[in-house]
Design a protein around this motif. Sequence first.
Motif, short mmCIF file in Angstrom:
data_model
loop_
_atom_site.label_atom_id
_atom_site.label_comp_id
_atom_site.label_asym_id
_atom_site.label_seq_id
_atom_site.Cartn_x
_atom_site.Cartn_y
_atom_site.Cartn_z
N ASN A 261 -3.94 -19.00 -2.71
CA ASN A 261 -3.75 -18.89 -1.26
C ASN A 261 -2.31 -18.57 -0.88
OD1 ASN A 261 -2.56 -21.33 -1.87
ND2 ASN A 261 -3.53 -22.48 -0.21
N GLU A 262 -1.52 -18.11 -1.86
CA GLU A 262 -0.12 -17.78 -1.59
C GLU A 262 0.14 -16.28 -1.62
OE1 GLU A 262 2.93 -20.98 -2.97
OE2 GLU A 262 1.55 -20.68 -4.66
N THR A 263 -0.87 -15.48 -1.43
CA THR A 263 -0.71 -14.03 -1.50
C THR A 263 0.30 -13.54 -0.47
OG1 THR A 263 -2.97 -13.76 -2.27
CG2 THR A 263 -1.89 -11.81 -1.37
N VAL A 264 1.30 -12.83 -0.95
CA VAL A 264 2.27 -12.18 -0.07
C VAL A 264 1.71 -10.81 0.29
CG1 VAL A 264 4.62 -11.28 0.15
CG2 VAL A 264 4.19 -13.37 -1.18
N GLY A 265 1.66 -10.51 1.56
CA GLY A 265 1.06 -9.25 1.96
C GLY A 265 1.51 -8.82 3.34
N GLN A 266 0.66 -8.08 3.99
CA GLN A 266 0.92 -7.69 5.36
C GLN A 266 -0.34 -8.06 6.14
OE1 GLN A 266 2.09 -3.56 5.18
NE2 GLN A 266 3.71 -3.99 3.71
N TYR A 267 -0.22 -9.12 6.92
CA TYR A 267 -1.36 -9.71 7.60
C TYR A 267 -1.43 -9.25 9.05
CZ TYR A 267 -1.67 -12.95 3.64
OH TYR A 267 -1.80 -13.49 2.38
N ILE A 363 -2.03 -6.33 0.15
CA ILE A 363 -1.46 -7.21 -0.88
C ILE A 363 -0.17 -6.62 -1.43
CG2 ILE A 363 -1.85 -8.26 -3.14
CD1 ILE A 363 -4.85 -8.21 -2.50
N VAL A 364 0.92 -7.37 -1.28
CA VAL A 364 2.21 -7.01 -1.86
C VAL A 364 2.41 -7.70 -3.20
CG1 VAL A 364 4.72 -7.12 -1.54
CG2 VAL A 364 3.23 -6.54 0.40
N MET A 365 2.08 -8.98 -3.26
CA MET A 365 2.19 -9.74 -4.51
C MET A 365 1.24 -10.94 -4.44
SD MET A 365 5.51 -11.68 -6.17
CE MET A 365 6.32 -10.20 -6.80
N ALA A 366 0.49 -11.15 -5.51
CA ALA A 366 -0.43 -12.29 -5.59
C ALA A 366 0.00 -13.20 -6.73
CB ALA A 366 -1.86 -11.81 -5.80
N ALA A 367 -0.37 -14.46 -6.63
CA ALA A 367 0.07 -15.46 -7.60
C ALA A 367 -0.44 -15.19 -9.01
CB ALA A 367 -0.39 -16.86 -7.14
N ILE A 461 -4.02 -7.40 -10.38
CA ILE A 461 -3.13 -6.95 -9.30
C ILE A 461 -3.76 -5.85 -8.45
CG2 ILE A 461 -1.04 -7.62 -10.50
CD1 ILE A 461 -0.58 -4.75 -11.28
N TYR A 462 -5.00 -5.47 -8.76
CA TYR A 462 -5.74 -4.54 -7.90
C TYR A 462 -5.65 -5.04 -6.46
CZ TYR A 462 -9.84 -2.34 -5.76
OH TYR A 462 -10.68 -1.65 -4.92
N PRO A 463 -5.43 -4.15 -5.48
CA PRO A 463 -5.34 -2.69 -5.56
C PRO A 463 -3.91 -2.16 -5.48
CG PRO A 463 -5.75 -3.33 -3.29
CD PRO A 463 -5.57 -4.61 -4.08
N GLU A 464 -2.92 -2.95 -5.94
CA GLU A 464 -1.51 -2.57 -5.77
C GLU A 464 -1.09 -1.59 -6.88
OE1 GLU A 464 2.30 -2.36 -5.79
OE2 GLU A 464 1.01 -1.48 -4.28
N GLY A 465 -1.26 -0.30 -6.60
CA GLY A 465 -1.08 0.72 -7.62
C GLY A 465 0.35 0.93 -8.07
N CYS A 466 1.34 0.68 -7.22
CA CYS A 466 2.73 0.89 -7.64
C CYS A 466 3.09 -0.03 -8.80
CB CYS A 466 3.68 0.68 -6.47
SG CYS A 466 3.71 2.05 -5.30
N GLU A 467 2.70 -1.29 -8.69
CA GLU A 467 3.00 -2.23 -9.77
C GLU A 467 2.15 -1.92 -11.00
OE1 GLU A 467 5.24 -5.11 -11.54
OE2 GLU A 467 5.52 -4.05 -9.63
N ALA A 468 0.91 -1.51 -10.79
CA ALA A 468 0.05 -1.16 -11.92
C ALA A 468 0.64 -0.01 -12.72
CB ALA A 468 -1.34 -0.78 -11.40
#
Length: 541
Positions: A261-267, A363-367, A461-468
């Motif tokens: 529940n600590e997902t950093v994103g754009q809400y 999603i920018v970053m997930a735990a 880390i789906y769907p954050e393609g830059c990090e992938a």
Amino acid sequence: MNKIKYTAVLLLGGLLSLSSCTDNFAEFNDTKGAYTDDLQKYDNQTNLVPFSTIQKGIIYQTGVEGTDWQYQVIQNLVADMYGGFFHDMNGAFNQNNSTYSLNNGWTSAMWTYSYGNVMPSIADSEELNTAEDWPLYHALTKVLKVALLHRVSDYYGPILYDGFGTAAQTPQSQQEVYKRFFEDLATAINILKDYKGGVSFESADFMMPEGKRTPAQWLKFANSLRLRLAMRVSNVDPTLAKEQVQAALDAQNGGVLETSNETVGQYGIRNPLGGVSGWGEVFMNASLESFLKGYNDPRLKSYFNAAQDGRDNDGNITQTVAGVKQLTSIEGKFKGVRQGTGVGDNRYSTHSRTTITTSSKIIVMAAAEIWFLRAEAALRGFTSEDVESCYKQGVTTSFAQWDASGVSEYLESENTPADYVDTFDKNFDAKATTSITPKWDNAADNETKLERIITQKWLAIYPEGCEAWAEQRRTGYPKLFKVVVNNSSNTISTDDMIRRVFFNQDYITSNKPLYDALVSKLGGQDTGGTRLWWDTGKNNF
């Protein structure tokens, strides 16, 4: 403040086509009425103005309907595809980036929009929010600047980091830039961990979940970002990596993201990936199909919708799409599109689309990512944590994030990735690239353990393609399908795959001094085949 913006446009003008990217500039900067005269009368509201633009600029979104195409050209047609997550079924796109015939308008978009729209706001915030007068905002500016610009550097290599919009502005090599990333994060972390209050950021914060819009949660994000970038340099500079890993995980520094529940994103703003998907242009990549289907991964239905057989105008199944006959039924199955076929029609239009919609959080970053970073750090001897425990916690946290059941069974699974079978052309079939399983094996060598960690991190880390894409280039994992057709004019190796995107080619004529300075800092030719500083081509243990 206006002088900074004006200077920035002058420096980049003639090489950025700013007319199209500033059509909605007022709306882009006007989240919750940030620019109204009344709000600016309140204490510290002026200081908060730049943060709306900066936060939206990390995973680029103006928040305005009709601008999703900007995200598409910045990320979806580049990192999202090269990282193995998505592919556009549109035949017109199969002739360009998909086959390594790079489209300059798409590959330059990350630079264009980051510097044209977002960096002026970062410069404004740096000028307004000094460490002495506004320590909280100063620290957050540094965290956001690194969160944005490491993505830019991981596309191109050298970038403009220090002195933006001033006469001191000069390109810096990726090695130099990463040093500055760590310095700025250290500064931010030291401020945040000692912050005693005084002003609030909650009203301007849409990256943290509700209830967690606090300096303490931003501190966790800063440490987590530090850990991410520390592992990025682990092959090229293990001493620096270990130092930064240990600083990030030092409990006295405030901790890292740990729970689902600590997902950093754009809400609360429009998700551009969902917008592009709504056009019918975001489909499962064949590489992702191979792993998710082979593993019988419970997250598959959370990530994608099932495919359909071809239909006529009355909805009757014909198993013919774009005039091409299907070789097998895909009704109700999950089917991906292979990169680099060069197909010029829309035959894959009935394949599996992403479940992401415009209302999904960005999603920018997930735990889960952080647990896998910890697993790798332990594997490399940077910490004394248990590798297996961190690995399993990463998988468990990802399942919780996506409300997927069956994690215990999954962690004992010895399933392997599946072969890819093209729906229309056997020439595009591909054998699975690896036999790696979800089940942990303590007897395996370090390279195999790393493959297992990174493969599961990639799925998480789906769907954050830059990090992938960045992590796939750094480690070689997961093992993705190679392109069938390579139209790079021998600048990109089919076997080595694409390593970066080139600088805006318009600079060659519109701003030759800047172009030459960037290339000189690259240390190689300005092609998609040149490796970045942290991309050594070998995992060093």
